[in-house]
Design an enzyme around this catalytic site. Structure first.
Site, mmCIF file in Angstrom:
data_model
loop_
_atom_site.group_PDB
_atom_site.id
_atom_site.type_symbol
_atom_site.label_atom_id
_atom_site.label_comp_id
_atom_site.label_asym_id
_atom_site.label_seq_id
_atom_site.Cartn_x
_atom_site.Cartn_y
_atom_site.Cartn_z
ATOM 1 N N HIS A 116 0.842 -1.179 0.000
ATOM 2 C CA HIS A 116 0.000 0.000 0.000
ATOM 3 C C HIS A 116 0.891 1.247 0.000
ATOM 4 O O HIS A 116 1.900 1.292 0.695
ATOM 5 C CB HIS A 116 -0.984 0.000 1.163
ATOM 6 C CG HIS A 116 -0.344 -0.229 2.499
ATOM 7 N ND1 HIS A 116 0.167 -1.450 2.878
ATOM 8 C CD2 HIS A 116 -0.116 0.627 3.527
ATOM 9 C CE1 HIS A 116 0.677 -1.353 4.091
ATOM 10 N NE2 HIS A 116 0.527 -0.108 4.516
ATOM 11 N N GLY A 164 -4.599 3.976 0.784
ATOM 12 C CA GLY A 164 -4.594 5.353 1.274
ATOM 13 C C GLY A 164 -4.693 6.398 0.170
ATOM 14 O O GLY A 164 -4.326 7.555 0.394
ATOM 15 N N SER A 185 -11.887 2.558 0.940
ATOM 16 C CA SER A 185 -12.651 3.373 1.895
ATOM 17 C C SER A 185 -12.990 4.760 1.363
ATOM 18 O O SER A 185 -14.005 5.342 1.745
ATOM 19 C CB SER A 185 -11.891 3.487 3.214
ATOM 20 O OG SER A 185 -10.611 4.033 3.003
#
Ligand SMILES: Cc1nc(C(=O)O)sc1CCOP(=O)(O)O
Length: 225
Positions: free
Chosen positions: A143, A177, A198
C-alpha cells in the site's frame, strides 16, 4: 469501460504521454456489506473503470449472485473483476480476475481463460516483475500510504512505487490510502491508475467521492511520462 473515460491524443516531442486517462478501480470489503457494495457499484460505475469484488469470507454462490445482481442493476460485466476466484469470474461473466500470492498463478489461468483480464496484487518491484513475466495484464501495488484498511502498517511510499513501475513492463495500479488529494502524486510517479476502497465505500456520498477521484486523475494524466 466507463463512458466518462476518454482518450487523449498522444503529444509529440521528447516527453511521451500515455494516451489514456488513468484507471480507477473500486475495491469492495472493509466495513461495507456485500449488499451495500452492490448498490454502491450500481451508482458509481459511470465514474470508475473497474469494480472488484474482494470478499474473502463469501462463498462462490454468494459471489456469483452478487455479480449477477450488479449486472441486473446496470453495471457492465466488462467492469467487474472477481478477486481470487477464477471459477466465479468465469461462471458469472466478469471481465477479470484479481490474483493474490495465494491464488492460482497467472500463467495457469491464462490458457483457461484467454479473454479474461488478469490482475496480480504485488508488494515489491521483484513481485511485480515476476507477475508480468507470468502473463499478468497489470499489477496492483500497495500500500502506498498508511490506510485504515491496513491498520498499523506504514505506507511503502512513492519512491518504492516508482521503483516498482520501472521494474514492471505492464501497468501498475497504486492502492492504499489513495485520496483525491494525493492521486496526482501516484500518477506522476508512473502509476497507470488508482484503486480505492474506503475513499468511496466509506464516503457519505459515494457518487460525489467517485467524481472527485475522476477529476483528480483527469487533472493528473498529462503529468505521466
Ligand atoms: C485491499 C488492499 N490491498 C492493499 C495492498 O497493499 O495490496 S491496500 C488495500 C486497502 C486499500 O484500502 P483504502 O483505499 O481504503 O486505503
Amino acid at each position: 469501460m466507463s463512458s466518462e473515460k476518454d482518450s487523449v491524443p498522444r503529444l509529440s516531442g521528447a516527453v511521451e504521454i500515455r494516451e489514456t486517462e488513468p484507471e480507477i478501480h473500486l475495491i469492495s470489503g472493509g466495513g461495507t456489506s456485500l449488499d451495500s457494495f452492490v448498490l454502491i457499484s450500481a451508482a458509481v460505475h459511470p465514474f470508475v473503470d473497474y469494480i472488484h469484488l474482494r470478499e474473502k469470507s463469501c462463498t462462490a454462490n454468494e459471489l456469483y449472485h452478487a455479480v449477477r445482481e450488479m449486472c441486473r442493476l446496470g453495471v457492465p460485466p466488462g467492469q467487474i473483476v472477481v478477486n481470487d476466484r477464477l471459477d466465479v469470474a468465469l461462471a458469472s461473466g466478469a471481465a477479470g480476475v484479481q490474483l493474490a500470492g495465494h491464488s492460482l498463478p497467472a500463467a495457469a489461468v491464462r490458457p483457461l481463460a484467454p479473454g479474461l483480464r488478469i490482475g496480480r496484487s504485488v508488494h515489491s518491484p521483484d513481485e511485480a516483475a515476476a507477475a508480468a513475466a507470468e502473463g499478468a495484464d497489470y499489477c496492483l501495488y500497495g500500500h502506498i500510504y498508511a490506510s485504515a484498511s491496513k491498520p498499523g502498517l506504514p505506507g511503502r511510499g512513492l519512491d518504492r512505487l516508482a521503483e516498482t513501475v520501472r521494474a514492471c513492463p505492464v501497468p501498475v495500479i497504486a492502492i492504499g490510502g489513495i485520496e483525491p488529494d494525493n492521486a496526482g502524486q501516484v500518477i506522476s510517479r508512473g502509476a497507470a491508475g488508482i484503486a480505492v476502497l474506503s475513499g468511496i465505500c466509506g464516503a457519505s456520498d459515494p457518487v460525489a467521492a467517485a467524481m472527485s477521484y475522476r477529476s483528480a486523475v483527469r487533472a493528473a494524466r498529462y503529468e505521466r511520462r
